[in-house]
Each structure stands twice: as structure tokens, then as C-alpha cells.
Design an enzyme around this catalytic site. Structure first.
Site, PDB file in Angstrom:
ATOM      1  N   ILE A   1       0.809  -1.218   0.000  1.00 29.01           N
ATOM      2  CA  ILE A   1       0.000   0.000   0.000  1.00 29.01           C
ATOM      3  C   ILE A   1       0.845   1.272   0.000  1.00 29.01           C
ATOM      4  O   ILE A   1       0.411   2.308  -0.479  1.00 29.01           O
ATOM      5  CB  ILE A   1      -0.989  -0.034   1.185  1.00 29.01           C
TER       6      ILE A   1
ATOM      7  N   ASP B   1       0.925  -5.617   9.898  1.00 26.05           N
ATOM      8  CA  ASP B   1       0.790  -4.618  10.966  1.00 26.05           C
ATOM      9  C   ASP B   1      -0.239  -5.123  11.983  1.00 26.05           C
ATOM     10  O   ASP B   1      -1.305  -5.582  11.609  1.00 26.05           O
ATOM     11  CB  ASP B   1       0.336  -3.283  10.364  1.00 26.05           C
TER      12      ASP B   1
ATOM     13  N   THR C   1      12.052 -12.214   4.576  1.00 26.37           N
ATOM     14  CA  THR C   1      11.561 -10.835   4.514  1.00 26.37           C
ATOM     15  C   THR C   1      12.376  -9.924   5.430  1.00 26.37           C
ATOM     16  O   THR C   1      13.024 -10.362   6.373  1.00 26.37           O
ATOM     17  CB  THR C   1      10.074 -10.715   4.910  1.00 26.37           C
TER      18      THR C   1
HETATM   19  N1  SAM Z   1       5.702  -8.576   4.767  1.00 28.25           N
HETATM   20  C1  SAM Z   1       6.801  -7.657   4.870  1.00 28.25           C
HETATM   21  C2  SAM Z   1       7.907  -8.253   5.697  1.00 28.25           C
HETATM   22  O1  SAM Z   1       7.709  -9.310   6.271  1.00 28.25           O
HETATM   23  O2  SAM Z   1       8.992  -7.651   5.728  1.00 28.25           O
HETATM   24  C3  SAM Z   1       6.375  -6.297   5.428  1.00 28.25           C
HETATM   25  C4  SAM Z   1       5.878  -6.289   6.829  1.00 28.25           C
HETATM   26  S1  SAM Z   1       5.380  -4.652   7.376  1.00 28.25           S
HETATM   27  C5  SAM Z   1       5.298  -4.792   9.099  1.00 28.25           C
HETATM   28  C6  SAM Z   1       3.695  -4.581   6.878  1.00 28.25           C
HETATM   29  C7  SAM Z   1       3.544  -4.065   5.462  1.00 28.25           C
HETATM   30  O3  SAM Z   1       2.185  -4.169   5.046  1.00 28.25           O
HETATM   31  C8  SAM Z   1       3.926  -2.612   5.312  1.00 28.25           C
HETATM   32  O4  SAM Z   1       4.824  -2.482   4.243  1.00 28.25           O
HETATM   33  C9  SAM Z   1       2.609  -1.903   5.015  1.00 28.25           C
HETATM   34  O5  SAM Z   1       2.756  -0.778   4.193  1.00 28.25           O
HETATM   35  C10 SAM Z   1       1.835  -3.004   4.326  1.00 28.25           C
HETATM   36  N2  SAM Z   1       0.374  -2.896   4.406  1.00 28.25           N
HETATM   37  C11 SAM Z   1      -0.373  -2.584   5.480  1.00 28.25           C
HETATM   38  N3  SAM Z   1      -1.678  -2.646   5.190  1.00 28.25           N
HETATM   39  C12 SAM Z   1      -1.763  -3.011   3.885  1.00 28.25           C
HETATM   40  C13 SAM Z   1      -2.847  -3.227   2.994  1.00 28.25           C
HETATM   41  N4  SAM Z   1      -4.109  -3.090   3.375  1.00 28.25           N
HETATM   42  N5  SAM Z   1      -2.570  -3.596   1.724  1.00 28.25           N
HETATM   43  C14 SAM Z   1      -1.298  -3.729   1.317  1.00 28.25           C
HETATM   44  N6  SAM Z   1      -0.235  -3.541   2.114  1.00 28.25           N
HETATM   45  C15 SAM Z   1      -0.461  -3.176   3.380  1.00 28.25           C
END
Ligand code: SAM
Length: 273
Positions: free
Chosen positions: A66, A169, A246
Site C-alpha cells: 500500500i 501490521d 523478509t
Molecule cells: N511482509 C513484509 C515483511 O515481512 O517484511 C512487510 C511487513 S510490514 C510490518 C507490513 C507491510 O504491510 C507494510 O509495508 C505496510 O505498508 C503493508 N500494508 C499494510 N496494510 C496493507 C494493505 N491493506 N494492503 C497492502 N499492504 C499493506
């Protein structure tokens, strides 16, 4: 807010050729094989996809993210990796490996000389089908999208074989539970785009969130809990990648945090009476 996000009104309207130029012809038809099969929802910086791409060179995998800048970062990384893979291929003739013949019209032709490479580097958009081979990150792509909305606008019913929710998140406060990426309502949508036999992988370092996601998936009639290192998960390289590939997973490792993992199989739809 995602007001600026654009969605196709149905999957047929997606032009996948712009994301996977090697695999689609100019009319947007996949040359052979299937459409996108793996989706990493909230892919962040894309570590999972980069790790899986060479392991499944014929499977198309898509990250949904996002945040604008994070999506751009992943896009640029994919372009750079495709170029690096191409350079690697070009450098092969000077090693003991013979150059790939480039006679067939189906097989990609090698870039002729340094000038071509410079041109490619100057304009990443020029990384076209002619310069990519399977296994050169041509099968990985990223899309800026809200993974909690409109997945059926992108994917047909039963299109996906793997769905990843890695370190999502947490949204701790209970009034924000609806904001969690796994909820009873959203599970119906995930079940729709996932094929029977397909797998959902979840992992998090937040125990409360794990319990929530695991509970809702476990209670859903279309998902069956899988046992790690057994059955279909035995020898599945995705499990290891989910833990370690990741950026968030690496961060948890550095901080010596716990990781909570589950995987669920999508069951066949019940037969309607
Ligand atoms: N999966 C990755 C990792 O393990 O490194 C990223 C984890 S990070 C804590 C959560 C990610 O989800 C962030 O990059 C955030 O921008 C994205 N995100 C949150 N809500 C989302 C949504 N509704 N659709 C797509 N991405 C989303």
C-alpha cells in the site's frame, strides 16, 4: 487513504503484460501457463518474492503493497535484478559456458553488445520480453494496492495457489481489529481467490495477533490447519522463506524475537444441495 488507488473493475481488465512482459504477448495474453499464482499481501520491501522467484521460475508472483515509496522501491529492485540477471547471462560467453543459441524466435535473444546494455540501463522500461529468460526475476512483480480490498477485482475465483501474510501490521487496539488483514469477512474473500489445495501462510512476532489470525483461519470452514514439516509442508521451500526471507523477519531475528507461524490449506467448496 487509498482514494488514489486504481482497480480494474474485473480481472479481465488487468494488463498483466506491463508487470510480466516476458510472459505476456502484446494483446495481454499469457503465452503459456497460468496467471499470477502467488500473492504476498503487504509485501514490504519484497524479500520473500526475491527469494522465491528463482525457485519457481515458471510461477508468476505478485507483491501487493500500500505504501507508494515502498512499492516503488520493490519495482526498482525487480528491474535492477532483471538487468543483473541479464548481465550475468551476457558475461557467460567469456566463461567456460557456451553462449545460449539465439536462433529460435521463441527463446529470448541475447543482448548484442555493451551499447544495448547501456540503453537498457538508461531506460528500465526497455526491459522487455526479448531480454528476459525465466529464472531472471521476470516472474516477479509488484503492485500498489490495498490487499484488504478488491482482491477479486485482480484475481479470478480459485486463481491463486499461495497467499502470504508475513509480519502484518498488528493494530493492537480492539476497535481497530477490523483493520487487521485477517478477519472473518476478509477470509471469505481470500478463500474466493485461492484455489482448493492452495495454501495461506501467516507469520508474525506479535503473539496476540498470531492468536487472532490463527483462530479465525482455524474456525473458517474453508481452511484446514496444516502441520509444519508434515504432509504438503514437508520440503516446501516457502516455509523457510516465510521465516527468514523478509526484511521484517530479519529484523525480528536481529532482535531475537519469537516468530509465530501457521499455514492453512484451502478446502474444496462444499457441494451445493
Ligand atoms: N511482509 C513484509 C515483511 O515481512 O517484511 C512487510 C511487513 S510490514 C510490518 C507490513 C507491510 O504491510 C507494510 O509495508 C505496510 O505498508 C503493508 N500494508 C499494510 N496494510 C496493507 C494493505 N491493506 N494492503 C497492502 N499492504 C499493506
Amino acid at each position: 487513504s487509498d482514494h488514489s488507488l486504481q482497480y480494474p473493475s474485473r480481472p479481465e481488465e488487468m494488463n498483466w503484460g506491463t508487470i510480466f512482459p516476458h510472459f505476456y504477448d502484446r494483446d495481454g495474453e499469457r503465452k503459456s501457463g497460468e496467471g499470477v499464482e502467488f500473492a504476498d499481501v503487504g509485501c514490504g520491501f519484497g524479500g520473500l518474492l526475491m527469494q522465491l522467484a528463482p525457485l519457481f521460475p515458471e510461477k508468476l508472483m505478485l507483491g501487493l503493497e500500500i505504501r507508494v515509496h515502498v512499492t516503488q522501491y520493490v519495482h526498482d529492485k525487480i528491474v535492477a535484478l532483471r538487468l543483473a540477471a541479464e548481465r550475468g547471462r551476457l558475461e557467460q560467453p567469456s566463461s567456460t559456458e557456451p553462449a545460449e543459441p539465439s536462433t529460435s524466435t521463441d527463446t529470448p535473444t541475447a543482448v548484442e553488445d555493451e551499447e544495448d546494455i547501456d540503453e537498457l540501463t538508461a531506460n528500465a522500461q526497455l526491459v522487455s520480453s526479448a531480454h528476459l529468460t525465466p529464472g531472471s526475476y521476470s516472474n516477479v512483480g509488484v503492485l500498489r494496492a490495498n490487499g484488504m480490498k478488491f482482491l477479486p477485482n485482480f484475481f479470478h475465483k480459485h486463481q491463486l495457489s499461495k497467499l502470504f501474510f508475513l509480519f502484518p501490521d498488528p493494530h493492537f487496539k480492539s476497535r481497530k481489529h477490523k483493520a487487521r488483514i485477517i478477519s472473518p469477512t476478509l477470509l471469505a474473500e481470500y478463500a474466493y481467490v485461492l484455489r482448493p489445495g492452495g495454501i495461506v501462510y501467516i507469520i508474525t512476532d506479535v503473539k496476540e495477533l498470531y492468536d487472532w489470525m490463527d483462530k479465525h483461519l482455524g474456525e473458517h470452514p474453508l481452511f484446514k490447519r496444516l502441520v509444519k514439516d508434515e504432509g504438503v509442508l514437508k520440503g516446501d521451500p516457502c516455509v523457510e522463506a516465510v521465516y527468514t526471507a523478509t526484511e521484517e523477519g530479519k529484523k525480528v531475528e536481529r532482535n531475537r524475537g519469537d516468530k509465530w507461524f501457521s499455514a492453512f490449506e484451502r478446502l474444496p467448496d462444499p457441494i451445493e444441495e
